[in-house]
Design a protein around this motif. Structure first.
Motif, PDB file in Angstrom:
ATOM      1  N   ASP A  23      18.211  38.418  99.740  1.00 44.73           N
ATOM      2  CA  ASP A  23      18.889  38.666  98.905  1.00 44.73           C
ATOM      3  C   ASP A  23      19.684  37.796  97.585  1.00 44.73           C
ATOM      4  OD1 ASP A  23      19.874  38.342 100.979  1.00 44.73           O
ATOM      5  OD2 ASP A  23      21.796  39.390 100.660  1.00 44.73           O
ATOM      6  N   ILE A  24      20.503  37.926  96.673  1.00 39.18           N
ATOM      7  CA  ILE A  24      21.660  36.846  96.086  1.00 39.18           C
ATOM      8  C   ILE A  24      22.714  37.089  96.291  1.00 39.18           C
ATOM      9  CG2 ILE A  24      21.492  35.513  94.234  1.00 39.18           C
ATOM     10  CD1 ILE A  24      18.947  36.196  93.248  1.00 39.18           C
ATOM     11  N   GLY A  25      23.639  36.708  96.726  1.00 38.38           N
ATOM     12  CA  GLY A  25      25.575  36.800  97.204  1.00 38.38           C
ATOM     13  C   GLY A  25      26.397  36.467  95.985  1.00 38.38           C
ATOM     14  N   PRO A  26      27.494  36.332  96.079  1.00 36.75           N
ATOM     15  CA  PRO A  26      27.851  36.769  93.941  1.00 36.75           C
ATOM     16  C   PRO A  26      28.185  35.260  94.367  1.00 36.75           C
ATOM     17  CG  PRO A  26      29.335  36.969  96.515  1.00 36.75           C
ATOM     18  CD  PRO A  26      28.139  36.977  97.258  1.00 36.75           C
ATOM     19  N   PHE A  27      28.131  34.034  95.095  1.00 37.09           N
ATOM     20  CA  PHE A  27      28.166  32.620  94.220  1.00 37.09           C
ATOM     21  C   PHE A  27      26.447  32.701  94.026  1.00 37.09           C
ATOM     22  CE2 PHE A  27      31.061  32.075  98.357  1.00 37.09           C
ATOM     23  CZ  PHE A  27      32.025  31.729  98.030  1.00 37.09           C
ATOM     24  N   GLY A  28      25.855  33.207  94.066  1.00 38.75           N
ATOM     25  CA  GLY A  28      24.587  32.342  93.416  1.00 38.75           C
ATOM     26  C   GLY A  28      24.631  32.908  92.563  1.00 38.75           C
ATOM     27  N   VAL A  29      24.994  35.035  92.176  1.00 42.50           N
ATOM     28  CA  VAL A  29      24.928  35.029  91.155  1.00 42.50           C
ATOM     29  C   VAL A  29      25.713  34.444  89.553  1.00 42.50           C
ATOM     30  CG1 VAL A  29      25.843  37.408  89.504  1.00 42.50           C
ATOM     31  CG2 VAL A  29      24.648  37.750  92.018  1.00 42.50           C
ATOM     32  N   ILE A  30      27.186  34.140  90.325  1.00 40.46           N
ATOM     33  CA  ILE A  30      27.628  33.734  89.576  1.00 40.46           C
ATOM     34  C   ILE A  30      27.734  31.868  89.125  1.00 40.46           C
ATOM     35  CG2 ILE A  30      29.959  32.097  88.869  1.00 40.46           C
ATOM     36  CD1 ILE A  30      31.025  34.449  91.285  1.00 40.46           C
ATOM     37  N   THR A  31      26.649  31.480  89.816  1.00 40.36           N
ATOM     38  CA  THR A  31      26.404  29.794  89.209  1.00 40.36           C
ATOM     39  C   THR A  31      24.792  30.603  88.369  1.00 40.36           C
ATOM     40  OG1 THR A  31      27.030  29.459  91.825  1.00 40.36           O
ATOM     41  CG2 THR A  31      24.820  27.905  90.017  1.00 40.36           C
ATOM     42  N   LEU A  32      24.020  31.089  88.775  1.00 37.69           N
ATOM     43  CA  LEU A  32      23.155  32.011  87.676  1.00 37.69           C
ATOM     44  C   LEU A  32      23.496  31.072  86.628  1.00 37.69           C
ATOM     45  CD1 LEU A  32      20.442  33.646  90.046  1.00 37.69           C
ATOM     46  CD2 LEU A  32      20.058  31.423  88.499  1.00 37.69           C
ATOM     47  N   LEU A  33      24.442  32.389  86.358  1.00 43.05           N
ATOM     48  CA  LEU A  33      24.915  33.073  85.233  1.00 43.05           C
ATOM     49  C   LEU A  33      25.613  31.774  84.155  1.00 43.05           C
ATOM     50  CD1 LEU A  33      25.908  35.400  83.187  1.00 43.05           C
ATOM     51  CD2 LEU A  33      27.460  35.751  84.386  1.00 43.05           C
ATOM     52  N   LEU A  34      26.346  31.116  85.082  1.00 41.61           N
ATOM     53  CA  LEU A  34      27.340  29.826  83.947  1.00 41.61           C
ATOM     54  C   LEU A  34      26.046  28.781  83.682  1.00 41.61           C
ATOM     55  CD1 LEU A  34      30.454  30.043  86.627  1.00 41.61           C
ATOM     56  CD2 LEU A  34      30.175  30.974  84.460  1.00 41.61           C
ATOM     57  N   THR A  35      24.875  29.495  84.691  1.00 42.95           N
ATOM     58  CA  THR A  35      24.289  27.615  84.256  1.00 42.95           C
ATOM     59  C   THR A  35      23.408  27.984  83.210  1.00 42.95           C
ATOM     60  OG1 THR A  35      24.125  27.054  86.352  1.00 42.95           O
ATOM     61  CG2 THR A  35      21.915  26.684  85.599  1.00 42.95           C
ATOM     62  N   LEU A  36      22.395  29.247  83.081  1.00 44.08           N
ATOM     63  CA  LEU A  36      21.985  29.747  82.130  1.00 44.08           C
ATOM     64  C   LEU A  36      22.057  30.133  80.777  1.00 44.08           C
ATOM     65  CD1 LEU A  36      19.134  32.689  84.402  1.00 44.08           C
ATOM     66  CD2 LEU A  36      19.078  30.662  82.800  1.00 44.08           C
ATOM     67  N   LEU A  37      23.641  30.372  81.234  1.00 43.10           N
ATOM     68  CA  LEU A  37      24.001  30.568  79.805  1.00 43.10           C
ATOM     69  C   LEU A  37      24.977  29.151  79.219  1.00 43.10           C
ATOM     70  CD1 LEU A  37      27.392  33.303  80.694  1.00 43.10           C
ATOM     71  CD2 LEU A  37      25.333  33.181  79.348  1.00 43.10           C
ATOM     72  N   ALA A  38      25.147  28.449  79.802  1.00 41.40           N
ATOM     73  CA  ALA A  38      25.125  26.554  79.324  1.00 41.40           C
ATOM     74  C   ALA A  38      23.831  26.243  79.014  1.00 41.40           C
ATOM     75  CB  ALA A  38      25.623  26.007  80.690  1.00 41.40           C
ATOM     76  N   GLN A  39      22.522  26.113  79.790  1.00 41.58           N
ATOM     77  CA  GLN A  39      21.568  25.887  78.539  1.00 41.58           C
ATOM     78  C   GLN A  39      21.206  26.240  77.222  1.00 41.58           C
ATOM     79  OE1 GLN A  39      18.409  26.344  81.862  1.00 41.58           O
ATOM     80  NE2 GLN A  39      19.433  24.873  83.179  1.00 41.58           N
ATOM     81  N   VAL A  40      21.509  28.460  77.096  1.00 40.27           N
ATOM     82  CA  VAL A  40      21.280  28.871  75.810  1.00 40.27           C
ATOM     83  C   VAL A  40      22.159  28.376  75.176  1.00 40.27           C
ATOM     84  CG1 VAL A  40      21.239  30.779  75.055  1.00 40.27           C
ATOM     85  CG2 VAL A  40      19.642  30.535  77.585  1.00 40.27           C
TER      86      VAL A  40
END
Length: 274
Positions: free
Chosen positions: A125-142
């Motif tokens: 599973d993915i915890g809150p730190f992982g979710v936030i990091t993924l979200l911000l990383t992909l948003l930055a790339q896009v």
């Protein structure tokens, strides 16, 4: 008649040095989902393979640029092309680098002991730190790709190439001698410490110069800009690597994924500046 000496104990022969083809198979077979048959899984093949890792990154980056360019040619806007270019690296790695980024974020954010943090990273599973990091990383790339594609396909395409190369070059540097593995098994253990320091430095310089040469297509300033982007991406990955080694006691496959995403995202952000 003298007694003949006893036979000397047999010494197992070491495997032959890996060829360039072995290294390319290792790089593409472990760092992409492209249909490449992995023929050797030993330290010699890992050494050559991690030195070839930027080549795998170049192919991933070119695929991302091609899909973004195709969508623009078909009439799509920069935002859709940006989403496509950010999605291609995830697809060509089965999301393993993003998964590693999320797991590493959960491990680092747990504030637990090294052993407990490593156990957290192994959970599915993915915890809150992982979710936030993924979200911000992909948003930055896009966001970066959208900005650059708005300036023209060449800007976004070169950015995709640089991001792909910088991501895998960060893995070459993370595989250098002196960087330990946090676990005795897995990809981290297979490649930890296999690349000579001199080889890692030469690879970093060569790849940075090649990215600068590619940037020259957009002008002299772009040449310098692309070189700085690669250097910044590697710098961010090295900072994260040092923190993970201190925190976990070494590298893991998840850490490698996090390093790749950190290098790629930082390089893209630098390209969006100026």
């Amino acid at each position: 008649m003298s007694t003949p000496p006893p036979p000397s104990p047999s010494v197992p022969s070491s495997p032959p040095a890996a060829s360039l083809l072995d290294g390319l198979r290792f790089a593409f077979g472990t760092l992409t989902v492209l249909p490449v048959r992995l023929t050797r899984w030993d330290r010699s093949a890992a050494r050559t393979g991690m030195l070839c890792a930027p080549l795998a990154g170049a192919v991933v980056g070119l695929c991302a640029a091609a899909l973004g360019g195709l969508l623009l040619l078909l009439g799509a806007g920069p935002l859709l092309a940006a989403v496509a270019s950010a999605a291609v690296p995830a697809l060509l790695t089965r999301g393993l680098h993003l998964d590693g980024l999320a797991d590493t974020a959960d491990g680092l954010g747990s504030a637990k002991s090294a052993a407990t943090a490593l156990d957290i990273m192994k959970q599915s599973d993915i915890g809150p730190f992982g979710v936030i990091t993924l979200l911000l990383t992909l948003l930055a790339q896009v966001a970066v790709y959208a900005q650059l594609y708005a300036d023209g396909w060449a800007h976004g395409a070169l950015a995709a190439l640089v991001a792909g190369v910088a991501a895998r070059l960060a893995l070459t540097l993370a595989s250098r001698e002196g960087v330990p593995a946090a676990r005795p098994e897995g990809l981290g253990a297979a490649v930890a410490g296999v690349v000579p320091v001199r080889g890692a430095v030469v690879a970093a310089l060569a790849v940075t110069l090649l990215c600068a040469a590619a940037g020259l297509a957009l002008g002299p300033f772009a040449m310098l800009h692309h070189a700085v982007a690669v250097a910044a991406g590697l710098g961010a990955a090295q900072l994260l690597l040092g923190h993970c080694v201190r925190r976990f006691g070494g590298v893991t496959g998840d850490v490698f994924g996090a390093l790749a995403e950190a290098a790629a995202t930082t390089a893209l952000v630098v390209l969006a500046l100026g």
